[in-house]
Design a protein around this motif. Structure first.
Motif, mmCIF file in Angstrom:
data_model
loop_
_atom_site.group_PDB
_atom_site.id
_atom_site.type_symbol
_atom_site.label_atom_id
_atom_site.label_comp_id
_atom_site.label_asym_id
_atom_site.label_seq_id
_atom_site.Cartn_x
_atom_site.Cartn_y
_atom_site.Cartn_z
ATOM 1 N N LEU A 130 1.445 0.763 11.602
ATOM 2 C CA LEU A 130 0.185 0.566 11.014
ATOM 3 C C LEU A 130 -1.075 0.228 11.744
ATOM 4 C CD1 LEU A 130 0.829 -1.242 7.505
ATOM 5 C CD2 LEU A 130 0.929 1.443 7.867
ATOM 6 N N GLU A 131 -2.180 0.472 11.354
ATOM 7 C CA GLU A 131 -3.281 0.114 12.289
ATOM 8 C C GLU A 131 -3.816 -1.327 12.145
ATOM 9 O OE1 GLU A 131 -8.031 1.188 12.916
ATOM 10 O OE2 GLU A 131 -6.820 2.426 11.531
ATOM 11 N N PHE A 132 -3.900 -2.150 13.310
ATOM 12 C CA PHE A 132 -4.057 -3.466 13.317
ATOM 13 C C PHE A 132 -5.663 -3.763 12.785
ATOM 14 C CE2 PHE A 132 -5.711 -7.637 15.000
ATOM 15 C CZ PHE A 132 -4.858 -8.438 14.234
ATOM 16 N N VAL A 133 -6.225 -4.322 11.679
ATOM 17 C CA VAL A 133 -7.595 -4.298 11.472
ATOM 18 C C VAL A 133 -8.069 -5.728 11.892
ATOM 19 C CG1 VAL A 133 -9.307 -4.468 9.704
ATOM 20 C CG2 VAL A 133 -7.470 -2.709 9.647
ATOM 21 N N GLY A 134 -7.447 -6.618 11.731
ATOM 22 C CA GLY A 134 -8.022 -8.182 12.366
ATOM 23 C C GLY A 134 -7.011 -9.276 11.611
ATOM 24 N N GLY A 135 -7.456 -10.551 11.939
ATOM 25 C CA GLY A 135 -6.701 -11.812 11.619
ATOM 26 C C GLY A 135 -7.636 -12.925 11.702
ATOM 27 N N SER A 137 -5.826 2.425 1.826
ATOM 28 C CA SER A 137 -4.291 2.245 1.725
ATOM 29 C C SER A 137 -4.331 1.127 2.818
ATOM 30 C CB SER A 137 -3.560 3.201 1.960
ATOM 31 O OG SER A 137 -3.455 3.984 0.856
ATOM 32 N N ALA A 138 -3.771 -0.303 2.687
ATOM 33 C CA ALA A 138 -3.783 -1.259 3.398
ATOM 34 C C ALA A 138 -2.761 -2.285 2.972
ATOM 35 C CB ALA A 138 -5.109 -1.947 3.460
ATOM 36 N N VAL A 139 -2.116 -3.197 3.988
ATOM 37 C CA VAL A 139 -1.385 -4.326 3.809
ATOM 38 C C VAL A 139 -2.114 -5.664 4.267
ATOM 39 C CG1 VAL A 139 0.851 -5.047 4.504
ATOM 40 C CG2 VAL A 139 0.590 -2.580 4.100
ATOM 41 N N LEU A 140 -2.004 -6.464 3.398
ATOM 42 C CA LEU A 140 -2.595 -7.975 3.956
ATOM 43 C C LEU A 140 -1.430 -9.131 3.706
ATOM 44 C CD1 LEU A 140 -5.331 -6.301 3.004
ATOM 45 C CD2 LEU A 140 -6.431 -8.343 2.408
ATOM 46 N N PHE A 141 -1.433 -9.582 4.868
ATOM 47 C CA PHE A 141 -0.426 -10.908 4.653
ATOM 48 C C PHE A 141 -1.440 -12.053 4.919
ATOM 49 C CE2 PHE A 141 2.009 -7.688 6.758
ATOM 50 C CZ PHE A 141 2.847 -7.597 5.872
ATOM 51 N N GLU A 199 -4.123 3.297 -2.237
ATOM 52 C CA GLU A 199 -5.171 4.194 -2.715
ATOM 53 C C GLU A 199 -5.643 3.857 -4.320
ATOM 54 O OE1 GLU A 199 -3.435 8.137 -3.102
ATOM 55 O OE2 GLU A 199 -3.579 8.261 -0.903
ATOM 56 N N GLY A 200 -6.230 2.209 -4.059
ATOM 57 C CA GLY A 200 -6.499 1.745 -5.275
ATOM 58 C C GLY A 200 -5.526 0.781 -6.130
ATOM 59 N N THR A 201 -4.172 1.130 -6.006
ATOM 60 C CA THR A 201 -3.312 0.305 -6.926
ATOM 61 C C THR A 201 -2.784 -0.807 -5.820
ATOM 62 O OG1 THR A 201 -2.530 2.348 -7.963
ATOM 63 C CG2 THR A 201 -1.089 0.350 -8.040
ATOM 64 N N LEU A 202 -2.862 -2.041 -6.547
ATOM 65 C CA LEU A 202 -2.504 -3.388 -6.075
ATOM 66 C C LEU A 202 -1.166 -3.775 -6.471
ATOM 67 C CD1 LEU A 202 -3.283 -5.798 -4.198
ATOM 68 C CD2 LEU A 202 -4.327 -6.741 -5.914
ATOM 69 N N THR A 203 -0.252 -4.311 -5.314
ATOM 70 C CA THR A 203 1.058 -4.981 -5.651
ATOM 71 C C THR A 203 0.800 -6.419 -4.976
ATOM 72 O OG1 THR A 203 1.814 -2.772 -5.896
ATOM 73 C CG2 THR A 203 3.353 -4.595 -5.440
ATOM 74 N N ALA A 204 1.066 -7.440 -5.548
ATOM 75 C CA ALA A 204 1.055 -8.553 -5.014
ATOM 76 C C ALA A 204 2.551 -9.234 -4.856
ATOM 77 C CB ALA A 204 0.038 -9.757 -5.615
ATOM 78 N N PHE A 205 2.748 -10.010 -3.739
ATOM 79 C CA PHE A 205 4.037 -10.628 -3.642
ATOM 80 C C PHE A 205 3.749 -12.190 -3.333
ATOM 81 C CE2 PHE A 205 4.422 -6.176 -2.341
ATOM 82 C CZ PHE A 205 5.569 -5.959 -3.290
ATOM 83 N N ASP A 206 4.527 -12.965 -3.818
ATOM 84 C CA ASP A 206 4.790 -14.470 -3.261
ATOM 85 C C ASP A 206 6.118 -14.609 -3.046
ATOM 86 O OD1 ASP A 206 4.728 -16.982 -3.195
ATOM 87 O OD2 ASP A 206 3.444 -17.659 -4.802
ATOM 88 N N PRO A 207 6.237 -14.914 -1.401
ATOM 89 C CA PRO A 207 7.729 -15.058 -1.029
ATOM 90 C C PRO A 207 8.403 -16.435 -1.771
ATOM 91 C CG PRO A 207 6.162 -15.561 0.738
ATOM 92 C CD PRO A 207 5.383 -14.880 -0.420
ATOM 93 N N THR A 208 7.812 -17.344 -2.259
ATOM 94 C CA THR A 208 8.163 -18.535 -2.917
ATOM 95 C C THR A 208 8.270 -18.473 -4.209
ATOM 96 O OG1 THR A 208 5.899 -19.596 -3.166
ATOM 97 C CG2 THR A 208 6.807 -19.957 -1.140
ATOM 98 N N ALA A 209 7.596 -17.543 -4.908
ATOM 99 C CA ALA A 209 7.840 -17.238 -6.290
ATOM 100 C C ALA A 209 7.920 -15.813 -6.792
ATOM 101 C CB ALA A 209 6.593 -18.115 -7.173
ATOM 102 N N ALA A 214 -4.273 -1.468 8.193
ATOM 103 C CA ALA A 214 -4.674 -0.229 7.731
ATOM 104 C C ALA A 214 -3.514 1.009 7.678
ATOM 105 C CB ALA A 214 -5.952 0.373 8.237
ATOM 106 N N GLY A 215 -3.362 1.420 6.482
ATOM 107 C CA GLY A 215 -2.336 2.420 6.353
ATOM 108 C C GLY A 215 -1.473 2.165 5.271
ATOM 109 N N ARG A 216 -0.614 3.047 5.056
ATOM 110 C CA ARG A 216 0.434 3.364 3.721
ATOM 111 C C ARG A 216 1.549 2.902 4.286
ATOM 112 N NH1 ARG A 216 0.592 6.192 -0.953
ATOM 113 N NH2 ARG A 216 -1.378 7.185 -0.492
ATOM 114 N N MET A 217 1.985 1.689 3.340
ATOM 115 C CA MET A 217 3.466 1.113 3.502
ATOM 116 C C MET A 217 4.430 1.860 2.665
ATOM 117 S SD MET A 217 5.060 -2.469 3.445
ATOM 118 C CE MET A 217 4.666 -2.969 5.194
#
Length: 270
Positions: free
Chosen positions: A70-75, A97-101, A114-124, A144-147
């Motif tokens: 994916l394309e690195f956007v920033g941190g 389409s993007a991935v945020l950590f 593309e507008g749909t959000l999925t959220a993950f909490d590794p502790t829960a 940035a990009g589709r996973m």
């Protein structure tokens, strides 16, 4: 190369760095006078000052491998200064389409497709989307990009039943509480004029495919009703609501609604 797999954020006075690594591959980015610059993993880690603060999020090796493509956007953003819910809402509204950590005291991962959000909490892992956004705290790393979704065994096809006649008494079944890939507690908001935007041929196509008049669902997609409440108010079953919603989301006529109240401290960017 280390044996661990994941993403690590480093911060020190005047500098930042982000490293993605697996036991066999790695890549990094360093923030300097020219902005973010990609560099080999070994070069980034070798140049880190001894006092750099480190926040690490372990990730499966296949996930890290996808992130490297994916394309690195920033941190440089942090939840102490950025409203995470507004950032995610903007990405959804843009159809990005993007991935945020989020790396820090409470890590999280967000996939926007593309507008749909999925959220993950590794502790829960069972936490709701709203809970994940509320608790997430730390540095925000954006790609940035589709996973691609991980490969999973195909699920049996779920038939979509026609809506029960008015006045009929519905008999609950296990499928009634299922909303496909959406959580029963999720809330959606229709784009302005979405009901009018459903041309007769599109409305007919949705009704033919789902067995449901989309208007029965659209009128309750106001950000205030959960999908379970939409089903109850419309008299439809979970799979029927999900079938209509899938079509609306794909055409950007409905978006997941995320809201979080914050105290007015004046210390955050607006």
């Amino acid at each position: 190369m280390t044996a661990r797999s994941g993403i690590t954020h480093y911060a020190w006075p005047g500098g930042l760095a982000v490293v993605l690594e697996t036991p066999t591959a790695g890549i990094g980015a360093v923030f300097g006078a020219a902005g973010w610059q990609l560099a080999p993993h070994d070069a980034v880690t070798a140049g880190l000052p001894s006092g750099a603060a480190r926040a690490h999020l372990p990730l499966p090796e296949d996930v890290v491998a996808q992130c490297m493509d994916l394309e690195f956007v920033g941190g440089a953003l942090h939840t102490d200064f950025v409203l995470l819910d507004r950032l995610l809402r903007r990405l959804q509204a843009d159809g990005t389409s993007a991935v945020l950590f989020v790396l820090g005291t409470h890590p999280a991962a967000f996939v926007v497709s593309e507008g749909t959000l999925t959220a993950f909490d590794p502790t829960a892992p069972e936490a709701s989307e709203e809970a994940v956004i509320t608790r997430a705290a730390g540095w925000i790393v954006q790609l940035a990009g589709r996973m691609r979704a991980p490969a999973t065994p195909p699920e049996p096809a779920m038939p979509v039943a026609a809506p029960a006649p008015a006045g009929a008494t519905a008999v609950a079944s296990p499928d009634d509480e299922r909303f496909g890939r959406f959580a029963a507690s999720a809330r959606f908001l229709c784009a302005p004029g979405a009901d009018a935007a459903l041309a007769p041929e599109l409305r007919a196509a949705i009704q033919t495919a789902t067995g449901v008049d989309p208007g029965a669902v659209v009128r309750y997609l106001d950000g205030g009703h959960t999908l379970a409440e939409v089903a109850a108010a419309s008299g439809l079953r979970g799979p029927q609501v999900a079938a209509v919603l899938e079509v609306l989301v794909a055409r950007r006529l409905a978006f997941r609604y995320v809201s979080r109240s914050r105290p007015q401290t004046g210390s955050r960017l607006r």
